[in-house]
Design a protein around this motif. Sequence first.
Motif, PDB file in Angstrom:
ATOM      1  N   ALA A  77       0.721  -1.168  -0.505  1.00 28.72           N
ATOM      2  CA  ALA A  77      -0.060  -0.088  -0.240  1.00 28.72           C
ATOM      3  C   ALA A  77       1.136   1.242   0.400  1.00 28.72           C
ATOM      4  O   ALA A  77       0.218   2.415  -0.295  1.00 28.72           O
ATOM      5  N   GLY A  78       2.249   1.303   0.388  1.00 27.79           N
ATOM      6  CA  GLY A  78       2.888   2.170   0.273  1.00 27.79           C
ATOM      7  C   GLY A  78       3.903   2.796   1.008  1.00 27.79           C
ATOM      8  O   GLY A  78       4.133   3.710   1.371  1.00 27.79           O
ATOM      9  N   ALA A  79       3.252   2.475   2.422  1.00 28.63           N
ATOM     10  CA  ALA A  79       3.311   2.710   3.469  1.00 28.63           C
ATOM     11  C   ALA A  79       4.749   1.515   4.576  1.00 28.63           C
ATOM     12  O   ALA A  79       4.793   0.706   4.027  1.00 28.63           O
ATOM     13  N   PRO A  80       4.837   2.538   4.849  1.00 22.53           N
ATOM     14  CA  PRO A  80       6.572   2.091   5.898  1.00 22.53           C
ATOM     15  C   PRO A  80       5.911   0.966   6.738  1.00 22.53           C
ATOM     16  O   PRO A  80       5.259   1.088   6.894  1.00 22.53           O
ATOM     17  N   VAL A  81       6.637  -0.178   6.696  1.00 22.00           N
ATOM     18  CA  VAL A  81       6.713  -2.037   7.345  1.00 22.00           C
ATOM     19  C   VAL A  81       6.938  -1.309   8.892  1.00 22.00           C
ATOM     20  O   VAL A  81       7.546  -0.138   9.463  1.00 22.00           O
ATOM     21  N   PRO A  82       6.312  -1.858   9.924  1.00 23.96           N
ATOM     22  CA  PRO A  82       7.272  -1.975  11.427  1.00 23.96           C
ATOM     23  C   PRO A  82       8.235  -2.497  11.454  1.00 23.96           C
ATOM     24  O   PRO A  82       8.465  -3.403  10.525  1.00 23.96           O
ATOM     25  N   SER A  83       8.771  -1.447  12.773  1.00 18.96           N
ATOM     26  CA  SER A  83       9.956  -2.623  12.857  1.00 18.96           C
ATOM     27  C   SER A  83       9.554  -3.493  13.202  1.00 18.96           C
ATOM     28  O   SER A  83       8.865  -4.722  13.477  1.00 18.96           O
ATOM     29  N   GLY A  84      10.171  -4.787  12.675  1.00 17.48           N
ATOM     30  CA  GLY A  84      10.531  -6.209  12.746  1.00 17.48           C
ATOM     31  C   GLY A  84      12.048  -7.026  11.942  1.00 17.48           C
ATOM     32  O   GLY A  84      12.391  -6.283  11.876  1.00 17.48           O
ATOM     33  N   LYS A  85      11.507  -8.049  12.128  1.00 17.98           N
ATOM     34  CA  LYS A  85      12.861  -8.935  11.132  1.00 17.98           C
ATOM     35  C   LYS A  85      11.760  -9.042   9.689  1.00 17.98           C
ATOM     36  O   LYS A  85      10.274 -10.226   9.921  1.00 17.98           O
ATOM     37  N   TYR A  86      12.275  -9.241   8.632  1.00 16.86           N
ATOM     38  CA  TYR A  86      11.880  -9.461   7.362  1.00 16.86           C
ATOM     39  C   TYR A  86      12.913  -9.870   6.564  1.00 16.86           C
ATOM     40  O   TYR A  86      14.164  -9.674   6.425  1.00 16.86           O
TER      41      TYR A  86
END
Length: 176
Positions: free
Chosen positions: A150-159
């Motif tokens: 959607a173009g929004a920054p992802v929350p902090s975490g592991k990806y």
Amino acid sequence: GENPLFWSTATKRVGTKSVPISGIGAVQGQIGSWDITNLPGNEFSLQLKVTDAAGNISCGMASFAIDTIVEIASLSTDKNLISPQGSGADAVKLTYQIDEYAHVDVKVFRLSIGIDGSYVPDAVPVRTVAAGLQHYGGAGAVEWNGRNDAGAPVPSGKYAPTVVARDTCGNTQQRN
């Protein structure tokens, strides 16, 4: 492969038996399906020998290889940490190596801690970075900007990135 040491008769399956591919009379189109189940290797030569009603013989030969795998030789990132919330690096370069022509999908999944304590990717990706990207062989790279679809920054975490490659024969491989 080319210049075989010996020739074996091409066979097809009829029920549970292997029988030679042969025929009498004019044939248009397919004359048989070659069963290579028990043949070793992946390089073959096929020779077609045709005898007409007058006894004249004509032969044709083709050598080919059967492609059974597309290999993603490597997948790496230029950063182990991404912080799209503005507190550090906000993009990561994903680099992969595929040594043949393929269509490539690159997706990023959020990692969660599984029952055994290891990290497992969520079922749905947070971002599809590339879909059906034409890859001509060699190294390839895409950049993920830390945002979701959607173009929004992802929350902090592991990806974790996942690359899926499909070659022209339909062989598919996935690498995380």
